[in-house]
Design a protein around this motif. Structure first.
Motif, PDB file in Angstrom:
ATOM      1  N   VAL A 137     -26.919 -36.020 -18.868  1.00  0.00           N
ATOM      2  CA  VAL A 137     -26.945 -36.661 -17.547  1.00  0.00           C
ATOM      3  C   VAL A 137     -28.380 -36.935 -17.131  1.00  0.00           C
ATOM      4  N   LEU A 138     -29.255 -35.951 -17.303  1.00  0.00           N
ATOM      5  CA  LEU A 138     -30.653 -36.118 -16.915  1.00  0.00           C
ATOM      6  C   LEU A 138     -31.361 -37.139 -17.799  1.00  0.00           C
ATOM      7  N   LEU A 139     -31.096 -37.113 -19.102  1.00  0.00           N
ATOM      8  CA  LEU A 139     -31.714 -38.099 -19.998  1.00  0.00           C
ATOM      9  C   LEU A 139     -31.253 -39.511 -19.657  1.00  0.00           C
ATOM     10  N   GLY A 140     -29.979 -39.655 -19.304  1.00  0.00           N
ATOM     11  CA  GLY A 140     -29.501 -40.979 -18.902  1.00  0.00           C
ATOM     12  C   GLY A 140     -30.189 -41.473 -17.648  1.00  0.00           C
ATOM     13  N   LEU A 141     -30.400 -40.580 -16.693  1.00  0.00           N
ATOM     14  CA  LEU A 141     -31.071 -40.972 -15.462  1.00  0.00           C
ATOM     15  C   LEU A 141     -32.520 -41.388 -15.709  1.00  0.00           C
ATOM     16  N   CYS A 142     -33.264 -40.599 -16.490  1.00  0.00           N
ATOM     17  CA  CYS A 142     -34.668 -40.950 -16.705  1.00  0.00           C
ATOM     18  C   CYS A 142     -34.792 -42.177 -17.603  1.00  0.00           C
ATOM     19  N   ALA A 143     -33.811 -42.440 -18.463  1.00  0.00           N
ATOM     20  CA  ALA A 143     -33.847 -43.661 -19.272  1.00  0.00           C
ATOM     21  C   ALA A 143     -33.658 -44.893 -18.396  1.00  0.00           C
ATOM     22  N   ILE A 144     -32.833 -44.796 -17.359  1.00  0.00           N
ATOM     23  CA  ILE A 144     -32.678 -45.916 -16.422  1.00  0.00           C
ATOM     24  C   ILE A 144     -33.957 -46.121 -15.635  1.00  0.00           C
ATOM     25  N   GLY A 145     -34.546 -45.035 -15.131  1.00  0.00           N
ATOM     26  CA  GLY A 145     -35.860 -45.119 -14.485  1.00  0.00           C
ATOM     27  C   GLY A 145     -35.805 -45.613 -13.061  1.00  0.00           C
ATOM     28  N   GLY A 146     -36.996 -45.905 -12.518  1.00  0.00           N
ATOM     29  CA  GLY A 146     -37.137 -46.297 -11.120  1.00  0.00           C
ATOM     30  C   GLY A 146     -37.234 -47.800 -10.935  1.00  0.00           C
ATOM     31  N   GLY A 147     -37.988 -48.204  -9.933  1.00  0.00           N
ATOM     32  CA  GLY A 147     -38.060 -49.611  -9.577  1.00  0.00           C
ATOM     33  C   GLY A 147     -39.168 -50.348 -10.307  1.00  0.00           C
ATOM     34  N   ALA A 148     -39.079 -51.672 -10.296  1.00  0.00           N
ATOM     35  CA  ALA A 148     -40.142 -52.505 -10.856  1.00  0.00           C
ATOM     36  C   ALA A 148     -41.376 -52.412  -9.963  1.00  0.00           C
ATOM     37  N   ALA A 149     -42.551 -52.541 -10.581  1.00  0.00           N
ATOM     38  CA  ALA A 149     -43.838 -52.480  -9.869  1.00  0.00           C
ATOM     39  C   ALA A 149     -44.000 -51.156  -9.134  1.00  0.00           C
ATOM     40  N   THR A 150     -43.560 -50.074  -9.761  1.00  0.00           N
ATOM     41  CA  THR A 150     -43.776 -48.728  -9.245  1.00  0.00           C
ATOM     42  C   THR A 150     -44.379 -47.893 -10.377  1.00  0.00           C
ATOM     43  N   THR A 151     -44.689 -46.651 -10.083  1.00  0.00           N
ATOM     44  CA  THR A 151     -45.237 -45.771 -11.102  1.00  0.00           C
ATOM     45  C   THR A 151     -44.165 -45.160 -11.987  1.00  0.00           C
ATOM     46  N   ALA A 152     -42.897 -45.393 -11.685  1.00  0.00           N
ATOM     47  CA  ALA A 152     -41.808 -44.833 -12.474  1.00  0.00           C
ATOM     48  C   ALA A 152     -41.685 -45.578 -13.801  1.00  0.00           C
ATOM     49  N   GLY A 153     -41.145 -44.879 -14.802  1.00  0.00           N
ATOM     50  CA  GLY A 153     -40.914 -45.496 -16.093  1.00  0.00           C
ATOM     51  C   GLY A 153     -39.461 -45.885 -16.259  1.00  0.00           C
ATOM     52  N   GLY A 154     -38.992 -45.918 -17.502  1.00  0.00           N
ATOM     53  CA  GLY A 154     -37.600 -46.246 -17.771  1.00  0.00           C
ATOM     54  C   GLY A 154     -37.342 -47.733 -17.871  1.00  0.00           C
ATOM     55  N   VAL A 155     -36.064 -48.054 -18.014  1.00  0.00           N
ATOM     56  CA  VAL A 155     -35.638 -49.451 -18.143  1.00  0.00           C
ATOM     57  C   VAL A 155     -35.902 -50.228 -16.868  1.00  0.00           C
TER      58      VAL A 155
END
Length: 541
Positions: free
Chosen positions: A361-379
């Motif tokens: 569950v956690l790996l799926g969440l971090c793979a999706i990631g945050g928003g565009a033009a933010t410091t978050a990673g992921g898809v």
């Protein structure tokens, strides 16, 4: 000469040299003279290198090609950690230079994984420097997103703006062709200066506010500063092995959660110059999708207590219900934003759900990631939103084949080119994970560990490796070849596979140059079009 006219790499080194003075002063104040000398000597060397490179590279032209700008970004992500790792190597020589470089790559890409198995025994100046490098990496990420990736429609902007690579942002078009022409045709130094003037005040102010709130809630000054920089940069860097959970506090976690939400929407910085449009937050699809995903993950863990773990008898269910619910909510939000902080109540959430380690569950969440033009990673959430809307639209067409969508040009762009580009980005992302897993298994990692490490690295969520890996593993136990593969994967995840592929796609740049010529010929508005043709709009009708 303007500061922003300096070449980008020497400019980064200059800021790095100035930043090294902060842990040097901290070491002097707390009596850690070894840390003070290490950071002071490296600050002098890095400043000298920045000045030398600035003189050597200042003769270049101001007009930079897209390929050159992206290659420059790759250079920054690879070489800046080498300079940043020098004082870490001097202060903790048992890491070796390669280990110190990996530590700084992890921090600079806001991944947050660490080589230190016992962080509490490491000097405070080193932890302060780790947090500062991660914070600086977040600033570089934001500036590059608005100054380099946005004009090229990369980094999620190809979906957010409803166009393909090389097309103009819809936000710029909505503000007039003058803004579009300014953003697309301006030299890199002007775009970089504009991005920093917009992003840096907001980024620094929010960090100071979070640090002040953490300090007032009982955290030490060093811990509050490092955690504040970790929350805003979504790096998850902490001077303690348990992160925020080392000093359990519901108010601290609540404050961190409120500010982590900023990492799922680009409106935090994109609207900094237009405060009157902040009402758009309630219509941001990334925020809505974030709420849906976090709620689904939290409820899945919480409700499993009754549907999947009925055999577990608890006499104090009411007392444990709220900690379990909050632990799942905070940790899910933290991993979705690729921060990686674990709630102090996460163990209660795991015990409540009856799952040994809900790592998928956690790996799926971090793979999706945050928003565009933010410091978050992921898809990126905007790509997931584009695919969801496209799937919903296809289901509508099955029921009503002749229906016509009437919701504006932006949504039509997302449903057409946006969905295609989102699918291509996700496929490239998946292929990059498979390549990293294959490389790690070749050098000796087991498949489960390699999969967790690859997803943690490419999503820039370093704490996920130690938290989700089947065994008691951390980055410090990996070999040199494994760390090199993961460092390259972290840089790839920060740059994004679509941008890297664009380096080798020669057809992208002629398209962008053709669009530049079209923009130069296109008038700014109907009135100017009439003046250029010698007729008014009414006379043309």
């Amino acid at each position: 000469m303007s500061l922003y006219r300096l070449p980008v790499f020497p400019l980064c080194l200059a800021f790095l040299a100035l930043g090294m003075l902060v842990p040097a002063i901290y070491g002097l104040v707390v009596g850690d003279l070894k840390s003070m000398r290490s950071f002071l000597y490296c600050a002098i060397f890095t400043g000298f290198a920045a000045a030398t490179l600035a003189v050597a590279l200042s003769g270049g032209g101001r007009e930079g090609a897209a390929r050159t700008e992206l290659l420059m970004l790759v250079t920054v992500w690879v070489l800046v950690p080498a300079f940043a790792g020098a004082p870490v190597w001097l202060r903790t020589p048992f890491l070796g230079f390669s280990g110190a470089w990996f530590e700084m790559v992890s921090a600079f890409t806001t991944t947050g994984g660490t080589m230190y198995s016992e962080p509490d025994k490491v000097a405070g100046a080193v932890h302060l420097w780790r947090g500062m490098v991660a914070w600086f990496g977040g600033l570089v990420t934001l500036a590059a997103a608005f100054a380099i990736l946005a004009p090229r429609s990369l980094g999620g902007f190809e979906i957010a703006y409803g166009g393909g690579r090389g097309s103009l942002p819809v936000d710029a078009v909505a503000s007039g062709w003058a803004v579009a022409r300014e953003e697309a045709l301006a030299p890199l130094d002007e775009r970089l200066g504009r991005a920093l003037r917009t992003v840096l005040p907001v980024y620094a102010t929010l960090t100071a506010v979070v640090g002040f709130l953490f300090a007032t809630m009982g955290q030490s000054n060093l811990t509050a500063a490092v955690h504040a920089m970790a929350v805003l940069s979504t790096s998850g860097v902490s001077p303690h092995a348990d992160g925020l959970g080392a000093e359990p506090s519901f108010l601290v976690e609540l404050t961190a959660a409120l500010f982590m939400v900023l990492a799922v929407t680009r409106l935090t910085f994109a609207e900094a110059r237009r405060p009157g449009e902040l009402t758009r937050w309630n219509r941001d699809p990334e925020l809505r999708l974030m709420g849906l995903l976090v709620a689904a993950a939290t409820l899945a863990l919480f409700l499993r207590h009754w549907f999947g773990a009925l055999e577990i008898a608890r006499a104090d269910q009411a007392a444990e219900a709220f900690p379990a619910l909050w632990g799942g909510l905070f940790t899910s939000l933290s991993f979705l934003t690729t921060t990686g902080f674990e709630s102090a109540s996460w163990q209660s959430a795991r015990d409540w759900s009856g799952l040994d380690n809900p790592g998928l569950v956690l790996l799926g969440l971090c793979a999706i990631g945050g928003g565009a033009a933010t410091t978050a990673g992921g898809v990126k959430l905007i790509r997931a939103y584009a695919l969801i809307r496209h799937g919903y639209r296809e289901l509508e067409r099955i029921a009503q084949p002749h229906s016509v969508i009437a919701s504006g040009a932006r949504l039509r762009g997302i449903l057409r080119e946006g969905a295609f580009l989102a699918w291509a980005s996700i496929m490239l992302y998946t292929m990059a994970i498979f390549a990293a897993v294959f490389a790690l298994t070749v050098v000796g990692q087991t498949f489960p560990d390699a999969l967790v490490a690859a997803i943690s690295a490419i999503s820039n969520t370093g704490p996920a490796f130690a938290m989700v890996a089947p065994g008691d593993l951390d980055f410090g136990l990996l070999g040199g070849a494994e760390r090199t593969i993961l460092a390259a994967t972290m840089i790839l995840g920060r740059l994004e596979t679509l941008a890297v592929i664009s380096l080798f796609g020669s057809e992208t740049w002629p398209r962008f140059r053709l669009q530049q010529k079209m923009l130069e010929k296109r008038p700014l508005n109907p009135q100017s079009r009439g003046r250029e043709s010698g007729r008014s709009p009414s006379s043309r009708r």
